[in-house]
Enzyme design. Structure first.
Site, mmCIF file in Angstrom:
data_model
loop_
_atom_site.group_PDB
_atom_site.id
_atom_site.type_symbol
_atom_site.label_atom_id
_atom_site.label_comp_id
_atom_site.label_asym_id
_atom_site.label_seq_id
_atom_site.Cartn_x
_atom_site.Cartn_y
_atom_site.Cartn_z
ATOM 1 N N GLY A 52 98.811 19.516 49.492
ATOM 2 C CA GLY A 52 98.352 19.004 48.204
ATOM 3 C C GLY A 52 97.139 18.120 48.300
ATOM 4 C CG ASN B 35 99.967 16.364 41.043
ATOM 5 O OD1 ASN B 35 99.719 17.526 40.727
ATOM 6 N ND2 ASN B 35 100.921 16.069 41.917
ATOM 7 N NE ARG B 36 98.312 16.735 32.325
ATOM 8 C CZ ARG B 36 98.454 15.516 31.803
ATOM 9 N NH1 ARG B 36 99.539 14.804 32.036
ATOM 10 N NH2 ARG B 36 97.491 15.002 31.048
ATOM 11 N N GLY C 55 98.353 21.832 38.932
ATOM 12 C CA GLY C 55 98.610 23.239 38.631
ATOM 13 C C GLY C 55 97.965 24.198 39.622
ATOM 14 C CG PHE C 56 99.781 25.983 42.549
ATOM 15 C CD1 PHE C 56 100.285 24.834 43.132
ATOM 16 C CD2 PHE C 56 100.640 27.085 42.429
ATOM 17 C CE1 PHE C 56 101.605 24.766 43.587
ATOM 18 C CE2 PHE C 56 101.960 27.029 42.890
ATOM 19 C CZ PHE C 56 102.436 25.861 43.458
ATOM 20 C CG ASN D 240 104.888 24.637 46.263
ATOM 21 O OD1 ASN D 240 105.940 24.404 45.660
ATOM 22 N ND2 ASN D 240 103.822 23.878 46.142
ATOM 23 C CB SER E 198 104.449 23.144 42.117
ATOM 24 O OG SER E 198 103.604 22.530 41.159
ATOM 25 C CG ASN F 17 102.317 19.822 38.092
ATOM 26 O OD1 ASN F 17 102.876 19.245 37.170
ATOM 27 N ND2 ASN F 17 102.049 19.236 39.239
ATOM 28 C CB THR F 18 102.988 26.752 38.481
ATOM 29 O OG1 THR F 18 101.818 26.284 39.164
ATOM 30 C CG2 THR F 18 102.824 28.229 38.171
ATOM 31 C CE LYS G 286 106.465 19.810 49.305
ATOM 32 N NZ LYS G 286 105.108 19.334 49.615
ATOM 33 C CG ASN H 174 106.704 19.884 45.224
ATOM 34 O OD1 ASN H 174 105.827 19.112 44.874
ATOM 35 N ND2 ASN H 174 106.467 21.164 45.453
ATOM 36 C CB THR H 175 106.019 15.695 42.633
ATOM 37 O OG1 THR H 175 105.788 16.957 41.991
ATOM 38 C CG2 THR H 175 104.900 15.441 43.629
ATOM 39 N N GLY I 131 105.241 9.401 45.567
ATOM 40 C CA GLY I 131 105.113 8.034 46.050
ATOM 41 C C GLY I 131 106.452 7.306 46.063
ATOM 42 C CE1 TYR J 219 97.920 13.051 47.750
ATOM 43 C CE2 TYR J 219 98.934 15.201 47.624
ATOM 44 C CZ TYR J 219 97.958 14.319 47.225
ATOM 45 O OH TYR J 219 97.002 14.715 46.318
ATOM 46 C CB SER J 220 101.914 9.011 47.216
ATOM 47 O OG SER J 220 101.917 10.181 46.431
#
Length: 342
Positions: A67, A115-116, A118-119, A176, A179, A181-182, A221, A250-251, A272, A322-323
């Site tokens: 990401g 975050n959004r 969306g790949f 993945n 997510s 966001n998809t 994931k 994931n988130t 985070g 990551y975060s």
């Protein structure tokens, strides 16, 4: 490393800018300096604490989560910082712009990020070109997804296209399906849809292993927004299909603990510190249900040696950040790697 001393100041300046602009600026800078005389600004000694999983030797237990470097444009920069492995992506068969902006929001009081995206990525072919140009010889994970306009019933086709294309270049591949966001992507985590996807991936993996004379592990994931019943069901399916490993997690959709903060009502996945407890609970339950069938990589809310150790105690064999890396800076990498080595 000089950057560690100045990072709090640099971060405060960068945090004055729009979150995605900062993200893009930082990646652009890392891309420029990774093959220049200025690489020393970000270079840190690799902590040696080797562990072998999936038939791969990882030099230490800490990796970069997918990401951050979606297109694999900064692999050598992140390698210089001392990560034991680097995961790039999520990448899709065709390039796509992702969701409309703004789509990245910081929650600094909670050390969280929403975050959004969306790949958003430049497509699998560009990622491969970037991987070929990198000088990195360490452990590289490539995270694959589906295009937003591919119907979920045909998602398998997208995963197989990416799997086949990245296979020769990856140390391991992550599928993945989690997510947030998809649209409808998380449906692939359940029931017949999951079984069909895992069967198709396994068949393709077997044929590619024969073709290339080496077997590349495929990991899945998963999301943190799962009930105990769902985790048990997932674990059974994963064991039945003999997957190589899992990345948890994931988130999250949840806003528990951050409801009162600015941007908390923005749509997207929260990462985070706020996701740590939930993510670690899912990890621990999954590890219990799979009973040693395969290794699990722990990710979600790690921002200190203590939180990394808690993931390992919950059953993770490796961890990713990551975060926490965004908030703490590159100095966090050797801290965690050394802390886990002890």
């Amino acid at each position: 490393m000089m950057l560690n001393v100045t990072y709090p100041l640099i971060r405060n300046l960068l945090f004055c800018l729009d979150a995605e602009k900062t993200h893009d600026l930082t990646l652009s800078w890392l891309n420029k300096i990774q093959h220049s005389a200025f690489k020393g600004l970000i270079t840190q000694k690799l902590v040696e604490d080797p562990v072998t999983l999936f038939g791969i030797r990882f030099p230490n237990k800490l990796g970069l989560a997918a990401g951050l470097d979606k297109n694999g444009a900064c692999i050598d920069a992140f390698a210089a910082m001392g990560f034991g492995h680097i995961e790039v992506g999520t990448v899709t068969p065709r390039p796509q712009p992702g969701n409309p902006k703004p789509r990245l929001f910081r929650l600094p009081q909670a050390n969280g990020i929403i975050n959004r995206f969306g790949f958003n990525n430049l497509g699998v072919d560009q990622l491969i070109a970037n991987v070929k140009q990198s000088q990195y010889t360490g452990v590289l994970g490539i995270n694959i997804g589906k295009n937003f306009d591919t119907p979920v019933e045909k998602a398998v086709d997208d995963y197989l296209i990416c799997l086949e294309k990245v296979y020769p270049y990856a140390s391991y591949i992550t599928v993945n399906i989690s997510s947030p966001n998809t649209a409808n992507l998380r449906q692939l985590q359940f029931g017949e849809a999951l079984s069909q996807l895992l069967s198709a991936i396994r068949t393709k993996q077997d044929s590619l292993a024969q073709q290339f004379g080496r077997r590349i592990p495929v990991l899945i994931k998963i999301a943190p927004d799962l009930s105990k019943v769902e985790i048990e069901s997932l674990a059974k399916t994963f064991v039945d299909h003999q997957v190589d490993g899992i990345i948890a997690t994931n988130t999250t959709f949840s806003r528990a603990g951050v409801e009162h903060l600015k941007y908390a009502d923005e749509q997207g996945g929260l990462s985070g510190r706020p996701v740590f407890e939930q993510s670690t609970q899912v990890l621990a339950q999954l590890v219990k249900f799979i009973d040693g069938a395969f290794p699990v990589i722990g990710v979600g809310g790690i921002d200190s040696v203590a939180t990394a150790q808690q993931k390992i105690q919950a059953g993770a064999s490796l961890v990713q950040i990551y975060s926490g890396f965004i908030y703490q800076g590159p100095g966090l990498i050797p801290q965690i790697a050394k802390g886990l080595a002890k």
